[in-house]
Scaffold this active site. Structure first.
Site, short mmCIF file in Angstrom:
data_model
loop_
_atom_site.label_atom_id
_atom_site.label_comp_id
_atom_site.label_asym_id
_atom_site.label_seq_id
_atom_site.Cartn_x
_atom_site.Cartn_y
_atom_site.Cartn_z
N HIS A 137 28.34 -34.87 12.55
CA HIS A 137 27.42 -33.79 12.22
C HIS A 137 27.40 -32.83 13.40
CE1 HIS A 137 23.54 -31.80 11.39
NE2 HIS A 137 23.63 -32.25 10.16
N ASP A 214 24.54 -41.78 16.45
CA ASP A 214 23.80 -40.98 15.48
C ASP A 214 23.44 -41.92 14.33
OD1 ASP A 214 22.86 -39.34 13.49
OD2 ASP A 214 24.75 -38.29 13.16
N GLN A 217 21.78 -41.51 9.19
CA GLN A 217 22.06 -41.98 7.83
C GLN A 217 22.02 -43.50 7.73
OE1 GLN A 217 22.26 -39.86 5.36
NE2 GLN A 217 22.27 -38.05 6.65
N LYS A 240 14.24 -38.56 6.93
CA LYS A 240 15.28 -39.21 6.13
C LYS A 240 14.90 -40.67 5.81
CE LYS A 240 18.91 -36.36 8.23
NZ LYS A 240 19.17 -35.40 7.13
N CYS A 380 26.75 -29.24 7.45
CA CYS A 380 26.73 -29.22 8.93
C CYS A 380 27.75 -30.18 9.50
CB CYS A 380 25.33 -29.56 9.46
SG CYS A 380 24.04 -28.45 8.89
#
Length: 423
Positions: A137, A214, A217, A240, A380
């Site tokens: 991302h 990261d 997700q 999220k 993104c």
């Protein structure tokens, strides 16, 4: 047995029609909807104990501080982090983007000599390497790309397999003795592919590099234990994981947080300040939390973390796997191509696809006309799209509230797209 139909009923936003159709929401990778308990927690905070934390002597301030720190502990428990006083490993940030930028800025400050001897492990100079991947991302790619520009370090990256997975098998080649920082995504927000991070973490630590994950997700979709994963830092967003917008979290190993210089400066992060010499900063996590905290949002995020744990991440994963298997059938629709793995193994229900002859924006509007919310654009993450020879795609992404029937509806609507546009 978890009753997911009952859980779906906890999301009032889903009880509406869009363009004459019952809303079907498949854009959870962008932002997840909020259960009533999370909405109520934020509202109740403002109604009952709204006050600044860590600074007031009155009763409301004390209650607010307790609620804030209890929420931090709940989030820590969700991801396998320490939450004991004096050992906290969770820093409140404006979001994952804010957390990753904070790290990049702090590393840059260390490169300027800030933070003293302990911070030298984060310093970069010409000849050093920062490693990312093509699947990142922009919130990972750009902060560390800019850090490389500022320090003279070299930016390198992992390539991808044909179906968009990060080439973890090349860790020994990509990560060298000159590598100081490795920052990669746990799960791509485009392909849904779960990265095999173990060999990357192992190699990074072999050469003394800092590993940053990261986890945007993965925290909402997988059972996470950052201690077992041995990551050094990880960032993710509350919105999220069924929590509020405007807040995120940064996990860091305690010894690393204690050595890291601050990136933002202001109230609540300083022990002593003078006019004629540098300030003395507080211990983490307060050192990294300058200014007024988004207290209500953190409290509500703590409720979201507890809510997810009560459902059970294993149950959530099993439910979403079933939905994912249905969604992936879109790859069988003539003219449709899934961007990423076409099997449900080692992936989540983030399913991006290209439609031959129809622009993603048109595809998205066609779905919206049927009451189905999907994402369009490059999400993104432009480099991963270029890997597939694309500039953009359409993305359907699952949440805990989705059903098999909804996934089947997505596939059925997909069959009508190209005929509608006379392709």
């Amino acid at each position: 047995m978890v009753d997911f139909s009952r859980i779906r009923g906890e999301f009032p936003i889903l009880d509406q029609e869009i363009h004459g159709h019952q809303l079907v929401y498949f854009d959870s990778s962008a932002t997840a909807q909020k259960p009533r308990c999370v909405v109520a927690a934020e509202s109740k905070f403002y109604e009952t104990i709204n006050a600044g934390v860590h600074r007031g002597a009155h009763e409301l301030a004390a209650r607010s501080t307790v609620a804030f720190e209890e929420a931090r502990a709940k989030v820590a428990k969700l991801v396998g982090a320490n939450s004991e006083e004096g050992q906290e490993e969770i820093v409140v940030t404006p979001g994952a983007t804010g957390g990753l930028n904070m790290l990049a800025t702090a590393f840059g400050n260390a490169s300027l000599g800030r933070g003293g001897e302990a911070a030298k492990r984060f310093a970069l100079k010409p000849g050093d390497e920062i490693v990312v991947s093509k699947a990142e991302h922009h919130s990972v790619l750009l902060p560390f790309q800019e850090l490389a520009y500022r320090t003279g370090a070299t930016l390198k990256w992992f390539d991808l397999t044909d179906d968009g997975r990060i080439r973890s098998d090349t860790a020994d080649e990509v990560i060298t003795e000159r590598t100081k920082v490795v920052a990669v995504t746990h799960i791509s927000n485009v392909t849904g592919a779960i990265t095999d991070i173990a060999p990357i973490v192992k190699r990074a630590h072999e050469v003394g590099a800092i590993f940053i994950l990261d986890a945007c997700q993965s925290v909402p979709h997988l059972k996470i234990d950052f201690h077992k994963m041995d990551v050094d830092f990880a960032a993710w967003s509350a919105h999220k994981m069924y929590g509020p917008t405007g807040v995120g979290f940064l996990y860091g190993k305690r010894e690393l947080l204690e050595a890291l210089p601050p990136a933002n400066f202001g109230g609540s992060m300083v022990e002593l300040a003078w006019m004629d010499k540098p300030a003395e900063y507080m211990a983490p996590p307060e050192r990294f939390e300058a200014g007024t905290q988004p207290v209500a949002q953190v409290v509500a995020a703590g409720v979201a973390a507890d809510w997810m744990r009560e459902i059970g991440m294993e149950n959530l994963m099993a439910h979403e796997r079933t939905i994912t298997e249905e969604l992936l059938k879109i790859n069988d629709v003539p003219g449709f191509r899934v961007i990423g793995p076409v099997e449900s193994k080692d992936r989540i229900g983030t399913v991006s696809f290209d439609v031959d002859g129809v622009h993603p924006h048109d595809v998205g509007q066609f779905f919206d006309a049927q009451g189905i919310a999907v994402r369009v654009g490059h999400h993104c993450a432009q480099p991963v799209h270029r890997h597939f020879g694309l500039f953009a795609s359409t993305r359907a992404s699952t949440g805990i509230y989705n059903t098999v029937d909804e996934a089947r509806k997505v596939v059925e609507v997909a069959k009508k797209v190209r005929p509608f546009f006379k392709v």
